[in-house]
Design a protein around this motif. Structure first.
Motif, short mmCIF file in Angstrom:
data_model
loop_
_atom_site.label_atom_id
_atom_site.label_comp_id
_atom_site.label_asym_id
_atom_site.label_seq_id
_atom_site.Cartn_x
_atom_site.Cartn_y
_atom_site.Cartn_z
N LEU A 170 7.15 16.13 -4.67
CA LEU A 170 7.40 14.97 -3.81
C LEU A 170 8.23 15.36 -2.59
O LEU A 170 8.03 14.86 -1.49
N LYS A 214 6.14 -2.53 -3.90
CA LYS A 214 5.84 -1.10 -3.70
C LYS A 214 4.85 -0.87 -2.55
O LYS A 214 5.02 0.05 -1.75
N ALA A 218 5.96 0.95 0.98
CA ALA A 218 5.32 2.23 1.34
C ALA A 218 4.81 2.16 2.78
O ALA A 218 4.95 3.12 3.55
N ASP A 360 2.12 2.78 -8.97
CA ASP A 360 2.31 3.60 -7.76
C ASP A 360 0.99 3.84 -7.04
O ASP A 360 0.97 4.49 -6.00
N THR A 361 -0.12 3.37 -7.64
CA THR A 361 -1.43 3.62 -7.01
C THR A 361 -2.12 2.29 -6.66
O THR A 361 -1.70 1.23 -7.11
N ASN A 362 -3.17 2.43 -5.88
CA ASN A 362 -4.01 1.27 -5.60
C ASN A 362 -5.45 1.74 -5.38
O ASN A 362 -5.67 2.93 -5.12
N MET A 379 -5.71 6.02 -5.15
CA MET A 379 -4.74 6.95 -4.54
C MET A 379 -3.35 6.33 -4.59
O MET A 379 -3.20 5.15 -4.89
N ARG A 380 -2.35 7.16 -4.26
CA ARG A 380 -0.99 6.64 -4.27
C ARG A 380 -0.80 5.61 -3.16
O ARG A 380 -1.42 5.74 -2.09
N LYS A 381 0.03 4.62 -3.42
CA LYS A 381 0.27 3.59 -2.40
C LYS A 381 0.78 4.22 -1.11
O LYS A 381 0.48 3.75 -0.01
N SER A 382 1.54 5.31 -1.22
CA SER A 382 2.07 5.96 -0.01
C SER A 382 0.93 6.57 0.82
O SER A 382 0.98 6.55 2.04
N ASP A 383 -0.11 7.09 0.16
CA ASP A 383 -1.25 7.64 0.91
C ASP A 383 -2.09 6.51 1.52
O ASP A 383 -2.56 6.62 2.65
#
Ligand code: PMT
Length: 397
Positions: A170, A214, A218, A360-362, A379-383
């Protein structure tokens, strides 16, 4: 790849120092140049030779080491760094930096540098939650220092809680974000809404939903990292405020409406990922509603649709909605794009594994004004946040 990038890695005295060996190795594989500075206590946990072997550079531990370069060493490292990463960062070093104390190689280098600074705290939970430590972290955040939150779990001291240094993977990702992402939102103002709303019934109870914030947090974090001025209007959420983001906390849909409308004039891009209650109790009892023998019927009254109201005064702003559905995802989301005058909508189906609330994903479908549907896999919410921002920028142009 991080070729041509110079990373100064500060390692403080904590058991998590061993994880920074892996971080060094990962960064080296990306071709970065790494100079490691260890505090005296760090060298009690891992030997400088380990970092020297992994970074293929000399490791600095002492202000008064014979200099390797003919410059003053802390100044030369401070100047050459593109980013200074402190991992693990102890309460001691965080405290020194927040209070302007520079009494060793690491703190003098950080203070003499204009490079990006990223701090990965690691310490005992009670220490991490200590008011002074939190105040120091807040001070550094205000000054533009980036932080990567510690994780929760069983700590080396046996306590269970927050304080584990973020995983090297991370930290590596955050470093890449900070060094490689274009500042393509520089000069833009972005409003993001996040989290649930709470609609009070009486002083004790409220109606809400499962949103944690979240997804929205993000997006706010990524927008700030890409140079935007970011306002985050959040319903109740325990998440920490991302670096460089201005946060307004609200409770109800009406509060969120007021906060968003007060800010909207400033915005170039508005992203409404909050899960806003469509209805609120028609009356809020001033006293706790007492249990009685019969049924209790609660009359609900419609809340304003914030996004729809924004759609009416949108102008040239980019307006993005989210849609949470449990059936007919595409059809319902398309209707929302038209009704709310959106540039596009990010639609997630609660029944899809890995999508929606809390995780943490969507998994989403992005649907634009012309009805084009883009399928975005798990994928991760941040991506996903980056993808939503990429698309927002393409609409801006
Ligand atoms: O917060 P997390 O735990 O990470 O979960 C993320 C999420 C599931 C909340 C997020 O991905 C999401 O789907 N957010 C939108 C949820 C929602 O309210 O969907 P909706 O289809 O009911 O609303 C459509 C849009 O109108 C949304 O942009 C919503 O913010 C907006 N709206 C809805 C009602 C209302 N009164 N005012 C609004 O502005």
């Amino acid at each position: 790849m991080l070729s041509n990038k110079s990373i100064v890695l500060g390692v403080c005295g904590g058991i998590a120092a061993y994880k920074s060996c892996e971080l060094t190795s990962r960064l080296k594989k990306l071709n970065a140049n790494i100079d490691v500075i260890m505090t005296k206590s760090a060298a009690e946990f891992v030997t400088p030779l380990t970092f020297q072997s992994l970074s293929l550079n000399q490791v600095v531990t002492d202000m008064f080491d014979k200099p390797k370069y003919w410059e003053i060493e802390h100044i030369s490292l401070a100047k050459k760094a593109d980013i200074i990463v402190i991992a693990p960062a102890t309460a001691n070093v965080i405290g020194k930096l927040a209070n302007g104390i520079a009494d060793d190689m690491l703190t003098t280098t950080v203070m003499a540098s204009k490079a990006i600074k990223l701090i990965a705290p690691a310490m005992n939970t009670n220490m991490y939650e200590n008011e002074l430590v939190q105040k120091n972290i807040e001070t550094l955040k205000q000054l533009g220092y980036q932080f990567i939150e510690p994780g929760e779990g069983r700590l080396a001291c046996g306590d269970i809680g927050k304080g584990k240094m973020a995983e090297p993977e991370l930290i590596e990702e955050k470093i890449k974000d900070l060094l490689l992402k274009q500042r393509d939102l520089e000069g833009k103002t972005v409003i993001v809404t996040a989290g649930p709303t709470r609609e009070a019934l009486d002083p004790v109870r409220f109606i809400t939903n499962h949103s944690t914030g979240k997804m929205g947090f993000a997006i706010a974090e990524k927008a700030a990292a890409r140079g935007a001025k970011v306002y985050l209007v959040s319903g109740p959420s325990n998440l920490p405020t991302p670096c460089g983001v201005e946060r307004a906390d609200v409770e109800s849909a009406l509060d969120m409406y007021d906060a968003v409308m007060a800010l909207m004039e400033k915005a170039d891009i508005i992203i409404k990922s909050a899960a806003v209650a469509d209805y609120r109790p028609a009356e809020i009892s001033s006293e706790k509603i007492k249990k009685s023998d019969g049924e209790l019927v609660i009359k609900l009254q419609k809340n304003p649709d914030i996004l729809q109201e924004l759609g009416k005064v949108k102008g040239s702003r980019v307006l993005i909605g989210f849609a949470m559905e449990t059936q007919n995802l595409i059809e319902n989301a398309k209707a929302k794009v038209a009704k709310k005058n959106l540039d596009f909508i990010v639609a997630n189906d609660l029944r899809t594994e890995g999508a929606g609330f809390a995780g943490d994903t969507n998994v989403v479908k992005i649907i634009d004004r012309s009805g084009n549907v883009e399928e975005i896999p798990l994928m991760r919410k941040s991506d996903l946040a980056d993808i939503v921002l990429d698309k927002a920028i393409s609409v801006c142009k």
